[in-house]
Enzyme design. Structure first.
Site, mmCIF file in Angstrom:
data_model
loop_
_atom_site.group_PDB
_atom_site.id
_atom_site.type_symbol
_atom_site.label_atom_id
_atom_site.label_comp_id
_atom_site.label_asym_id
_atom_site.label_seq_id
_atom_site.Cartn_x
_atom_site.Cartn_y
_atom_site.Cartn_z
ATOM 1 N N LYS A 1 0.834 -1.287 -0.068
ATOM 2 C CA LYS A 1 0.085 0.251 0.032
ATOM 3 C C LYS A 1 0.956 1.158 -0.061
ATOM 4 O O LYS A 1 0.387 2.297 0.324
ATOM 5 C CB LYS A 1 -0.845 -0.096 1.276
ATOM 6 C CG LYS A 1 -1.821 -1.040 1.284
ATOM 7 C CD LYS A 1 -2.733 -1.080 2.415
ATOM 8 C CE LYS A 1 -3.533 -2.253 2.604
ATOM 9 N NZ LYS A 1 -4.324 -2.501 3.636
ATOM 10 N N SER A 2 1.943 1.052 -0.370
ATOM 11 C CA SER A 2 3.132 2.206 -0.017
ATOM 12 C C SER A 2 3.527 2.717 -1.497
ATOM 13 O O SER A 2 3.622 2.069 -2.504
ATOM 14 C CB SER A 2 4.187 1.656 0.690
ATOM 15 O OG SER A 2 5.455 2.618 0.621
#
Length: 299
Positions: free
Chosen positions: A236-237
């Protein structure tokens, strides 16, 4: 309280089980490399399973791309790859057993029905009715699972209070991860589960299912979860870039260091084969960080 003890005395069999939701990023490679090292150090077998039971989240071609990436890093499974999308009959058989035992039940609740308690299901909403009910595992009050993780130590979870009756088959007809992973770990005789710490909280549910189905409990080791430089999980980065297949040795060195190993061991490696051979000679599981997270700095 239910304290789980591993039930395997057979030869070591480990696995890496990615979901085909995108290319492998550094955190995925770290889990693959770590599980491979643990298996090879024990002179055991290492398998790969594609966990493709959630089509809405999957990306076409991602599974094959992941396998190509693993091959580029020399991480080749010892048996044919198992794909969960082909295992529906096995999951159905397990579900029918749980239903027959009274351990599973139809649930007509919607997700919003339990939103005010964080989604923890303790009882169905009276009068709720859906044409597409889910199926859940019945988790009686006081159900607590305790196990010893090889890296994270003693883990205790009150499954009833923290998780509740959890889903086995979703309302849309798709199989839940918890059921599929338990059935497949048993079918593949997996004795050791080495994976990222993001799945640590799922382990008590899996142990509970193993017990209800009469299946052996593997030993568990949860590697630190790699976070991006923005402090978020890599998937999710902003750092969730595919690992570079054109520089595999350099990437293996970074993964080696992230696993807490002596950097000098791979300093002179000129090829993937050299790097893997040296890593097996020098790998020390005791050096793996016991932290649940570690920071990732892009190369």
């Amino acid at each position: 309280m239910n304290e789980s003890q591993p039930q395997f005395n057979a030869p070591y069999r480990g696995r890496f089980a990615p979901s085909p939701t995108g290319p492998l990023h550094f955190g995925s490679l770290l889990a693959a490399f770590g599980s491979w090292l643990m298996a090879r150090r024990a002179h055991g077998q290492w398998l790969v399973r594609i966990e493709d039971i959630d089509p809405p989240r999957e990306i076409a071609g991602a599974a094959d791309a992941q396998l190509r990436t693993l091959a580029a890093f020399g991480l080749l499974p010892d048996e044919p790859v198992l794909r969960q999308s082909e295992r529906g009959d096995a999951y159905q058989a397990a579900l029918e057993r749980l239903l027959a035992q009274g351990d599973a039940f139809l649930c007509h609740c919607s997700r919003s029905d339990h939103a005010d308690v964080g989604g923890v299901h303790r009882a169905c909403v009276p009068g709720a009715s859906r044409v597409d009910p889910a199926l859940r595992l019945r988790v009686p009050d006081g159900t607590t699972v305790v196990f010893e993780d090889a890296l994270q130590g003693r883990i205790e979870q009150d499954v009833a209070r923290e998780v509740g009756d959890f889903v086995l088959r979703r309302a849309d007809g798709l199989w839940a991860y918890q059921l599929a992973v338990v059935v497949d770990d048993a079918a593949q005789d997996i004795s050791e589960v080495v994976r990222g710490a993001d799945l640590l909280d799922s382990t008590p549910r899996q142990i509970l299912l193993q017990q209800r189905l009469g299946l052996p409990t593997p030993r568990y080791a949860h590697l630190p979860l790699v976070l991006g430089d923005d402090g978020r999980k890599l998937s999710k980065s902003s750092a969730s870039l595919p690992v570079a297949e054109d520089a595999p040795v350099a990437t293996l060195r970074r993964a080696w260091l992230a696993l807490g190993q002596n950097g000098d061991a791979l300093a002179e490696a000129a090829s993937v084969a050299d790097a893997l051979s040296s890593s097996l000679r020098h790998f020390d599981p005791a050096r793996i960080p016991r932290d649940r997270t570690l920071s990732f700095t892009p190369a």
